[in-house]
Write a protein that holds these residues in place. Structure first.
Motif, PDB file in Angstrom:
ATOM      1  N   ALA A 132    -115.673  27.697 -35.023  1.00  0.00           N
ATOM      2  CA  ALA A 132    -115.546  26.977 -36.184  1.00  0.00           C
ATOM      3  C   ALA A 132    -116.543  25.452 -35.859  1.00  0.00           C
ATOM      4  CB  ALA A 132    -114.226  26.438 -36.497  1.00  0.00           C
ATOM      5  N   ALA A 133    -116.891  25.044 -36.953  1.00  0.00           N
ATOM      6  CA  ALA A 133    -117.697  23.648 -37.101  1.00  0.00           C
ATOM      7  C   ALA A 133    -116.666  22.558 -37.347  1.00  0.00           C
ATOM      8  CB  ALA A 133    -118.838  23.831 -38.160  1.00  0.00           C
ATOM      9  N   TYR A 134    -117.045  21.041 -36.777  1.00  0.00           N
ATOM     10  CA  TYR A 134    -116.104  20.115 -36.961  1.00  0.00           C
ATOM     11  C   TYR A 134    -116.558  19.501 -38.302  1.00  0.00           C
ATOM     12  CZ  TYR A 134    -114.352  20.365 -32.483  1.00  0.00           C
ATOM     13  OH  TYR A 134    -113.624  20.870 -31.252  1.00  0.00           O
ATOM     14  N   LEU A 135    -115.553  18.978 -39.058  1.00  0.00           N
ATOM     15  CA  LEU A 135    -115.896  18.230 -40.053  1.00  0.00           C
ATOM     16  C   LEU A 135    -115.149  16.775 -39.865  1.00  0.00           C
ATOM     17  CD1 LEU A 135    -114.352  20.492 -43.047  1.00  0.00           C
ATOM     18  CD2 LEU A 135    -116.677  20.043 -42.454  1.00  0.00           C
ATOM     19  N   LYS A 136    -115.941  15.606 -40.365  1.00  0.00           N
ATOM     20  CA  LYS A 136    -115.692  14.406 -40.078  1.00  0.00           C
ATOM     21  C   LYS A 136    -115.236  13.492 -41.054  1.00  0.00           C
ATOM     22  CE  LYS A 136    -119.796  14.867 -37.903  1.00  0.00           C
ATOM     23  NZ  LYS A 136    -121.348  14.626 -37.833  1.00  0.00           N
ATOM     24  N   ALA A 137    -114.549  12.598 -41.015  1.00  0.00           N
ATOM     25  CA  ALA A 137    -114.187  11.616 -41.780  1.00  0.00           C
ATOM     26  C   ALA A 137    -115.137  10.892 -42.712  1.00  0.00           C
ATOM     27  CB  ALA A 137    -113.153  10.627 -41.156  1.00  0.00           C
ATOM     28  N   ALA A 138    -115.244  11.088 -43.819  1.00  0.00           N
ATOM     29  CA  ALA A 138    -116.222  10.139 -44.581  1.00  0.00           C
ATOM     30  C   ALA A 138    -116.195   8.970 -44.917  1.00  0.00           C
ATOM     31  CB  ALA A 138    -116.370  10.940 -46.089  1.00  0.00           C
ATOM     32  N   GLU A 139    -115.034   8.232 -44.637  1.00  0.00           N
ATOM     33  CA  GLU A 139    -114.881   6.745 -44.682  1.00  0.00           C
ATOM     34  C   GLU A 139    -113.567   6.478 -43.469  1.00  0.00           C
ATOM     35  OE1 GLU A 139    -113.859   6.428 -48.754  1.00  0.00           O
ATOM     36  OE2 GLU A 139    -112.027   7.501 -48.261  1.00  0.00           O
ATOM     37  N   GLY A 140    -113.704   5.159 -43.212  1.00  0.00           N
ATOM     38  CA  GLY A 140    -112.540   4.914 -42.424  1.00  0.00           C
ATOM     39  C   GLY A 140    -111.212   4.989 -42.953  1.00  0.00           C
ATOM     40  N   VAL A 141    -110.306   5.196 -42.434  1.00  0.00           N
ATOM     41  CA  VAL A 141    -108.902   5.225 -43.147  1.00  0.00           C
ATOM     42  C   VAL A 141    -107.768   4.883 -42.276  1.00  0.00           C
ATOM     43  CG1 VAL A 141    -107.343   6.851 -43.952  1.00  0.00           C
ATOM     44  CG2 VAL A 141    -109.727   7.470 -44.082  1.00  0.00           C
ATOM     45  N   LEU A 142    -106.867   3.768 -42.650  1.00  0.00           N
ATOM     46  CA  LEU A 142    -105.794   3.569 -41.710  1.00  0.00           C
ATOM     47  C   LEU A 142    -104.554   4.229 -42.207  1.00  0.00           C
ATOM     48  CD1 LEU A 142    -104.427   1.233 -40.006  1.00  0.00           C
ATOM     49  CD2 LEU A 142    -103.671   0.162 -42.207  1.00  0.00           C
ATOM     50  N   ILE A 143    -103.946   4.839 -41.075  1.00  0.00           N
ATOM     51  CA  ILE A 143    -102.562   5.674 -41.656  1.00  0.00           C
ATOM     52  C   ILE A 143    -101.495   5.064 -40.968  1.00  0.00           C
ATOM     53  CG2 ILE A 143    -101.662   7.915 -41.184  1.00  0.00           C
ATOM     54  CD1 ILE A 143    -104.344   9.183 -40.532  1.00  0.00           C
TER      55      ILE A 143
ATOM     56  N   ALA B 269    -111.771  28.716 -43.584  1.00  0.00           N
ATOM     57  CA  ALA B 269    -110.320  28.290 -43.349  1.00  0.00           C
ATOM     58  C   ALA B 269    -110.673  26.949 -42.732  1.00  0.00           C
ATOM     59  CB  ALA B 269    -109.948  29.317 -42.308  1.00  0.00           C
ATOM     60  N   ILE B 270    -109.655  26.034 -43.126  1.00  0.00           N
ATOM     61  CA  ILE B 270    -109.574  24.576 -42.506  1.00  0.00           C
ATOM     62  C   ILE B 270    -108.523  24.791 -41.479  1.00  0.00           C
ATOM     63  CG2 ILE B 270    -109.535  22.459 -43.066  1.00  0.00           C
ATOM     64  CD1 ILE B 270    -111.905  23.659 -44.512  1.00  0.00           C
ATOM     65  N   THR B 271    -108.909  24.330 -40.266  1.00  0.00           N
ATOM     66  CA  THR B 271    -107.819  24.394 -39.030  1.00  0.00           C
ATOM     67  C   THR B 271    -107.989  23.065 -38.659  1.00  0.00           C
ATOM     68  OG1 THR B 271    -109.631  25.091 -37.475  1.00  0.00           O
ATOM     69  CG2 THR B 271    -108.205  26.802 -38.757  1.00  0.00           C
ATOM     70  N   PRO B 272    -106.902  22.602 -37.798  1.00  0.00           N
ATOM     71  CA  PRO B 272    -106.950  21.396 -37.039  1.00  0.00           C
ATOM     72  C   PRO B 272    -107.756  20.997 -35.860  1.00  0.00           C
ATOM     73  CG  PRO B 272    -104.714  22.491 -37.114  1.00  0.00           C
ATOM     74  CD  PRO B 272    -105.766  23.353 -37.482  1.00  0.00           C
ATOM     75  N   ASN B 273    -108.155  19.968 -35.826  1.00  0.00           N
ATOM     76  CA  ASN B 273    -108.961  19.472 -34.674  1.00  0.00           C
ATOM     77  C   ASN B 273    -107.730  18.978 -33.782  1.00  0.00           C
ATOM     78  OD1 ASN B 273    -110.293  18.196 -32.359  1.00  0.00           O
ATOM     79  ND2 ASN B 273    -111.195  16.646 -33.575  1.00  0.00           N
ATOM     80  N   MET B 274    -107.601  19.836 -32.747  1.00  0.00           N
ATOM     81  CA  MET B 274    -106.353  19.633 -31.743  1.00  0.00           C
ATOM     82  C   MET B 274    -106.311  18.454 -31.129  1.00  0.00           C
ATOM     83  SD  MET B 274    -104.642  21.900 -32.813  1.00  0.00           S
ATOM     84  CE  MET B 274    -103.245  21.966 -31.814  1.00  0.00           C
TER      85      MET B 274
ATOM     86  N   ASP C  34    -103.338  11.873 -30.472  1.00  0.00           N
ATOM     87  CA  ASP C  34    -103.045  10.571 -30.825  1.00  0.00           C
ATOM     88  C   ASP C  34    -101.776  10.643 -31.689  1.00  0.00           C
ATOM     89  OD1 ASP C  34    -105.643   9.712 -29.627  1.00  0.00           O
ATOM     90  OD2 ASP C  34    -106.735  10.079 -31.337  1.00  0.00           O
ATOM     91  N   GLY C  35    -101.370  11.723 -31.837  1.00  0.00           N
ATOM     92  CA  GLY C  35     -99.710  11.582 -32.656  1.00  0.00           C
ATOM     93  C   GLY C  35    -100.061  12.048 -34.069  1.00  0.00           C
ATOM     94  N   LEU C  36    -101.323  12.542 -34.357  1.00  0.00           N
ATOM     95  CA  LEU C  36    -101.503  13.039 -35.892  1.00  0.00           C
ATOM     96  C   LEU C  36    -101.465  14.661 -35.991  1.00  0.00           C
ATOM     97  CD1 LEU C  36    -104.865  10.584 -36.182  1.00  0.00           C
ATOM     98  CD2 LEU C  36    -102.396  10.579 -37.368  1.00  0.00           C
ATOM     99  N   LEU C  37    -100.845  14.819 -37.105  1.00  0.00           N
ATOM    100  CA  LEU C  37    -100.528  16.212 -37.233  1.00  0.00           C
ATOM    101  C   LEU C  37    -101.287  16.625 -38.715  1.00  0.00           C
ATOM    102  CD1 LEU C  37     -96.917  17.030 -36.409  1.00  0.00           C
ATOM    103  CD2 LEU C  37     -98.938  17.602 -35.044  1.00  0.00           C
ATOM    104  N   MET C  38    -101.735  17.756 -38.768  1.00  0.00           N
ATOM    105  CA  MET C  38    -102.434  18.119 -39.803  1.00  0.00           C
ATOM    106  C   MET C  38    -101.586  18.942 -40.749  1.00  0.00           C
ATOM    107  SD  MET C  38    -106.273  20.399 -40.291  1.00  0.00           S
ATOM    108  CE  MET C  38    -106.387  21.147 -41.766  1.00  0.00           C
TER     109      MET C  38
END
Length: 161
Positions: free
Chosen positions: A28-39, A63-68, A73-77
């Motif tokens: 799989a290839a990585y997809l990146k955030a297109a902009e900075g985001v505060l969660i 298929a879109i899968t998580p970046n483990m 960092d405590g983030l779940l897809m």
């Protein structure tokens, strides 16, 4: 050389957002955030990837899968396992849930999920009468027939595969 095949997939991507593989042998290839985001802590936020994929035909699906590493960092897809076929041409976005007690900032360009292109397949679904359905360990259902599987009870006793 491994038996890899390469298909060309048309995409529309914002600057700096083209999917990237780490290696020729990655699935799989990585997809990146297109902009900075505060969660915010405990909240869910949609993260844009800036990528729209156009599948060439019915033979492929993405298929879109998580970046483990996000889990560290405590983030779940939340929307893990999303499939994209030739009819889905909207921007790929992912829903991230911050499971921590602190706000987390995702900078523009951070790898947020993975994109795997794979062959598409279809199944033929057959409805069985309730009396033909057997409990796990009693046999395996194959096209409406129950095939007794030697050793199934032993595997079940040992917790399965």
């Amino acid at each position: 050389m491994l038996g890899l095949f390469l298909r060309t997939i048309e995409i529309s991507a914002e600057a700096g957002c083209i999917p990237e593989y780490d290696s020729l042998y990655d699935a799989a290839a990585y997809l990146k955030a297109a902009e900075g985001v505060l969660i915010p802590a405990g909240e869910q936020v949609i993260i844009r990837t800036g990528v729209r994929i156009i599948m060439p035909d019915e033979e492929l699906v993405a298929a879109i899968t998580p970046n483990m590493t996000m889990v560290l960092d405590g983030l779940l897809m939340v929307d893990s396992g999303r499939l994209i076929d030739r009819w889905d041409t909207s921007e790929i976005r992912t829903l991230m849930w911050n499971t921590t007690d602190e706000d987390i900032t995702i900078p523009k360009g951070r790898r947020v999920c993975r994109l795997a292109v794979q062959p598409n397949s279809h199944a033929s679904y057959v409805t069985l009468p309730e009396e033909d359905i057997k409990i796990k360990g009693e046999g395996t259902i194959r096209a409406g027939a129950v095939i007794q599987w030697p050793g199934a009870a032993e595997i079940e006793e040992n917790g399965g595969f």
